[in-house]
Design a protein around this motif. Structure first.
Motif, short mmCIF file in Angstrom:
data_model
loop_
_atom_site.label_atom_id
_atom_site.label_comp_id
_atom_site.label_asym_id
_atom_site.label_seq_id
_atom_site.Cartn_x
_atom_site.Cartn_y
_atom_site.Cartn_z
N ASP A 110 0.82 -1.21 0.00
CA ASP A 110 0.00 0.00 0.00
C ASP A 110 0.86 1.27 0.00
O ASP A 110 0.56 2.25 0.68
CB ASP A 110 -0.93 0.01 1.22
CG ASP A 110 -2.10 0.99 1.03
OD1 ASP A 110 -2.44 1.28 -0.13
OD2 ASP A 110 -2.65 1.46 2.05
N GLY A 123 -3.40 -4.39 -6.04
CA GLY A 123 -3.20 -4.21 -4.61
C GLY A 123 -3.64 -5.43 -3.83
O GLY A 123 -3.98 -6.47 -4.39
N SER A 126 -7.74 -4.84 -3.89
CA SER A 126 -8.35 -4.20 -5.05
C SER A 126 -7.27 -3.82 -6.06
O SER A 126 -6.08 -3.90 -5.76
CB SER A 126 -9.13 -2.95 -4.62
OG SER A 126 -8.24 -1.99 -4.05
N GLU A 128 -6.09 -0.79 -9.01
CA GLU A 128 -6.26 0.57 -9.49
C GLU A 128 -6.04 0.59 -11.01
O GLU A 128 -5.02 0.09 -11.50
CB GLU A 128 -5.26 1.51 -8.82
CG GLU A 128 -5.37 1.61 -7.31
CD GLU A 128 -6.61 2.37 -6.88
OE1 GLU A 128 -7.08 3.22 -7.68
OE2 GLU A 128 -7.11 2.10 -5.77
N ARG A 130 -5.96 3.16 -14.35
CA ARG A 130 -5.87 4.56 -14.75
C ARG A 130 -5.46 4.64 -16.22
O ARG A 130 -4.54 3.94 -16.65
CB ARG A 130 -4.86 5.31 -13.88
CG ARG A 130 -4.83 6.82 -14.10
CD ARG A 130 -3.64 7.43 -13.37
NE ARG A 130 -3.64 7.11 -11.93
CZ ARG A 130 -2.58 7.28 -11.15
NH1 ARG A 130 -1.43 7.73 -11.66
NH2 ARG A 130 -2.65 6.98 -9.87
N THR A 138 -11.20 2.19 -9.12
CA THR A 138 -10.72 1.27 -8.08
C THR A 138 -11.66 0.08 -8.06
O THR A 138 -12.87 0.25 -7.85
CB THR A 138 -10.70 1.94 -6.70
OG1 THR A 138 -9.82 3.07 -6.72
CG2 THR A 138 -10.24 0.96 -5.64
N LYS A 140 -12.55 -3.63 -6.53
CA LYS A 140 -12.31 -4.64 -5.49
C LYS A 140 -12.41 -6.03 -6.12
O LYS A 140 -13.24 -6.28 -6.98
CB LYS A 140 -13.33 -4.50 -4.36
CG LYS A 140 -13.13 -3.25 -3.52
CD LYS A 140 -14.12 -3.22 -2.36
CE LYS A 140 -13.85 -4.34 -1.36
NZ LYS A 140 -12.57 -4.17 -0.66
N TRP A 164 -13.79 -5.76 -13.47
CA TRP A 164 -14.30 -4.39 -13.60
C TRP A 164 -15.79 -4.39 -13.89
O TRP A 164 -16.55 -3.60 -13.32
CB TRP A 164 -13.54 -3.67 -14.71
CG TRP A 164 -14.00 -2.26 -14.95
CD1 TRP A 164 -13.54 -1.13 -14.35
CD2 TRP A 164 -15.01 -1.83 -15.87
NE1 TRP A 164 -14.20 -0.02 -14.83
CE2 TRP A 164 -15.11 -0.43 -15.76
CE3 TRP A 164 -15.84 -2.50 -16.77
CZ2 TRP A 164 -16.02 0.30 -16.51
CZ3 TRP A 164 -16.74 -1.77 -17.52
CH2 TRP A 164 -16.83 -0.37 -17.40
#
Length: 279
Positions: A110, A123, A126, A128, A130, A138, A140, A164
């Motif tokens: 993190d 992560g 979850s 990320e 972009r 984001t 999960k 997603w």
């Protein structure tokens, strides 16, 4: 026989002579209502299609982010990490794979994310996402997902899209429905206005009884009725936006042509008082 609105519209759109006779039956307010109704009919198959959709090609929305997923990154992830019950674990706590346009990484500690325009970060609970297009999400992990079966970049991209989509079904439904709805709205509006303009120009011919642009718009919307309903039914059976638009536009042209052939844009009888005789 007096018919109330909107039954007068449905009655009028069913034959060429009725179409021409009914052109004088509607004011601008009713014409706007008819146009909205016809557009809404076209939106029904669009909404049904996206409501039933079970997957989404995220690459079409975030193409540059997806380019960060390559076979080397997938090999590192599947060899060193496990995903169970919605939690990613493994060693090392951070793995990076840079490309010319962005970055893909695992970040279990993190730590602060790099300032990259195109970024994929797996992560602990979850990921990320972009993209330089401006989209950022984001996502999960679902509790039933894992990395099993992922062997190459294509598999990883499909898995990311699936994760997603589970979380963003409402976003897909609203966004895609709005986009295609806008296309259908613009197409129907341009079709109506330009067809009505062409019909209105016939008033220069003394043989034509079309005396105003409102009458031309009314005739056009009457001619659009059956083709639009047919296009909507076809869209429910087999969804293809281009086929629906083609059916609507071609059908309208044919209905206007048949109306001209049958009436020469002149009123031969008082059909509105004869209760259905079409001649």
């Amino acid at each position: 026989m007096k018919r109330g609105f909107p039954m007068s519209y449905f009655w009028g759109m069913c034959s060429p002579k009725r179409i021409f006779a009914s052109r004088v039956s509607f004011g601008w307010g009713k014409l706007v209502f008819i146009f909205v109704f016809l557009t809404a009919c076209l939106l029904v198959p669009v909404s049904l299609h996206f409501a039933k959709q079970e997957s989404f090609d995220l690459e079409s929305l975030m193409p540059d982010m997806m380019k960060q997923v390559n076979d080397a990154f997938v090999s590192d992830v599947t060899a060193s990490y496990q995903l169970q019950n919605g939690t990613l674990s493994g060693e090392p706590s951070e793995t990076k794979m840079e490309t010319d346009s962005g970055l893909a990484m695992v970040n279990l500690a993190d730590s602060e994310l790099p300032d990259a325009k195109n970024l994929l970060v797996l992560g602990k609970n979850s990921m990320e996402l972009r993209d330089r297009s401006g989209y950022a999400f984001t996502v999960k992990y679902t509790s039933d997902t894992s990395l099993a079966g992922i062997t190459n970049a294509e598999d990883m991209q499909t898995w990311i899209s699936g994760q997603w989509f589970v979380q963003n079904k409402a976003f897909v439904f609203l966004t895609m429905s709005a986009m295609l709805g806008s296309v259908l709205l613009a197409s129907s509006l341009m079709l109506t206005l330009f067809a009505a303009l062409f019909i209105w120009f016939t008033k220069r011919n003394q043989m034509s009884e079309i005396r105003s642009y409102k009458e031309a718009v009314s005739l056009t919307l009457l001619a659009l009725g059956l083709p639009t309903l047919f296009a909507s039914v076809m869209g429910i059976i087999y969804f293809d936006i281009t086929v629906m638009m083609a059916i609507q536009s071609l059908g309208m042209v044919l209905m206007i042509a048949f109306t001209f052939i049958k009436t020469r844009f002149r009123q031969a009888d008082d059909i509105l008082e004869l209760g259905g005789r079409t001649g």
